[in-house]
Design a protein around this motif. Sequence first.
Motif, mmCIF file in Angstrom:
data_model
loop_
_atom_site.group_PDB
_atom_site.id
_atom_site.type_symbol
_atom_site.label_atom_id
_atom_site.label_comp_id
_atom_site.label_asym_id
_atom_site.label_seq_id
_atom_site.Cartn_x
_atom_site.Cartn_y
_atom_site.Cartn_z
ATOM 1 N N THR A 44 18.258 -4.387 4.783
ATOM 2 C CA THR A 44 19.467 -4.601 4.599
ATOM 3 C C THR A 44 20.436 -4.226 4.824
ATOM 4 N N LEU A 45 21.075 -4.610 4.641
ATOM 5 C CA LEU A 45 22.743 -4.181 5.473
ATOM 6 C C LEU A 45 23.504 -2.793 4.334
ATOM 7 N N ALA A 46 22.832 -3.089 3.553
ATOM 8 C CA ALA A 46 23.335 -1.513 2.558
ATOM 9 C C ALA A 46 21.685 -0.833 2.730
ATOM 10 N N ASP A 47 21.745 -0.442 3.737
ATOM 11 C CA ASP A 47 20.288 0.798 4.630
ATOM 12 C C ASP A 47 20.337 2.079 3.439
ATOM 13 N N SER A 48 21.380 2.843 3.212
ATOM 14 C CA SER A 48 21.598 3.935 2.580
ATOM 15 C C SER A 48 20.714 3.717 1.525
ATOM 16 N N ALA B 228 27.800 -7.848 2.569
ATOM 17 C CA ALA B 228 28.987 -8.103 4.252
ATOM 18 C C ALA B 228 30.047 -8.790 4.142
ATOM 19 N N SER B 229 30.184 -9.651 2.821
ATOM 20 C CA SER B 229 31.947 -10.102 3.008
ATOM 21 C C SER B 229 32.794 -8.474 2.631
ATOM 22 N N GLY B 230 32.242 -7.429 1.880
ATOM 23 C CA GLY B 230 33.445 -6.078 1.106
ATOM 24 C C GLY B 230 32.950 -5.546 2.228
ATOM 25 N N LEU B 231 32.557 -5.250 3.933
ATOM 26 C CA LEU B 231 32.391 -4.895 4.877
ATOM 27 C C LEU B 231 33.396 -5.510 5.794
ATOM 28 N N ARG B 232 33.447 -6.721 5.607
ATOM 29 C CA ARG B 232 34.840 -7.487 6.556
ATOM 30 C C ARG B 232 35.899 -7.469 5.677
ATOM 31 N N HIS B 233 36.217 -6.987 4.874
ATOM 32 C CA HIS B 233 37.572 -7.065 4.455
ATOM 33 C C HIS B 233 37.797 -5.676 3.683
ATOM 34 N N LEU B 234 36.884 -4.329 4.618
ATOM 35 C CA LEU B 234 37.989 -2.881 3.758
ATOM 36 C C LEU B 234 37.990 -3.117 5.405
ATOM 37 N N ALA B 235 37.480 -3.510 6.021
ATOM 38 C CA ALA B 235 37.574 -3.636 7.698
ATOM 39 C C ALA B 235 39.528 -4.076 8.408
ATOM 40 N N ALA C 160 28.789 1.656 1.721
ATOM 41 C CA ALA C 160 30.485 1.885 0.641
ATOM 42 C C ALA C 160 31.080 0.330 0.815
ATOM 43 N N ALA C 161 30.265 -0.221 1.547
ATOM 44 C CA ALA C 161 31.261 -2.222 0.744
ATOM 45 C C ALA C 161 30.528 -2.923 -0.394
ATOM 46 N N VAL C 162 30.000 -1.986 -0.992
ATOM 47 C CA VAL C 162 29.658 -3.254 -1.961
ATOM 48 C C VAL C 162 30.942 -2.953 -3.427
ATOM 49 N N GLY C 163 31.362 -1.916 -3.630
ATOM 50 C CA GLY C 163 32.396 -2.289 -4.522
ATOM 51 C C GLY C 163 33.528 -3.170 -4.281
#
Length: 318
Positions: free
Chosen positions: A223-227, A259-266, A277-280
């Motif tokens: 998963t992208l959220a491997d942690s 992935a959408s959350g990760l892109r938005h935060l960046a 960390a991008a799940v929120g």
Amino acid sequence: MVTREDIEAAAARIDGMIRRTPMKPSPSLSGLAGGPVWLKCEHHQETGAFKLRGASNAAARLGKVAGVTTASTGNHGRALAHAARQLGLPAVICVSRLVPQNKLDAIDALGAEARVIGASQDEAFEEARRLEREEGFALVPPFDHPDVIAGQGTLGLESLSQLPDAAALAIPLSGGGLLAGVAAAAKALRPDIRIVGISMERGAAMAASLAAGHPVEVEELETLADSLGGGIGLDNRLTFAMCRDLMDDLILLTEAEIASGLRHLARKDGEVVEGAAAVGAGAILAGKLRAENGPLVLLLSGGNIDPARHAAILGEET
């Protein structure tokens, strides 16, 4: 249950061993969530994740031992390796083959051994238990341990000291050490605060266990959220009950939503985080999380993502 007093003692114990991380508003997410959204930037922590809090508190309470060991999806192992180096102790961090290479390299760079065992965190845990049983190592679990939970709870105290009127905390959920500790601290200070756990659809062990009413085994998937991968342990002593009793809502996300959350935060907030960390942010973008009842805090739990993978995810959608 880990108490407010335990967490306050942990905060005093690890003062000077960790960073006080920034809290900042996110205008873009606030517009999408219907209310103020704040980012608790714990990925700016030394070792790049919240795990340093719990590992430092647990390690500081050890007596004379041959070394320290654990099983980890990466961030706890790196944190324990850092704490062990401060104490002058050998460290063996047991990981599954699903843990990304950049996290293994970070553990090795701290002078610890990253020992790859099996295809799941549960299999890696068996090796950590062997080291404890046969070689005299102190086993510091990644989440289901009172000192680890209390250390993670210091993030709840710190967050509310920075934003006292927070109405809700959105917390990445894996084994539950972070959510249990932060929720215990936050609800002790503010019983009305809302605690939202967020995980991935692929292999979310705590979510499956809560649905079943008891700890269950779940296949660990990439998963992208491997942690957030790994089981919670069929003999879970603390985090299952604490998450069950303290969490108000649970949200699960698809890989595309993470992935959408990760892109938005960046792109919008300038924050490079790992998938967990991008799940929120992903939940807000998916319309699954709102901030209509007051300020919402997203805990950005870690930033230890492989740079090439991060760049590839940013390039998937322009």
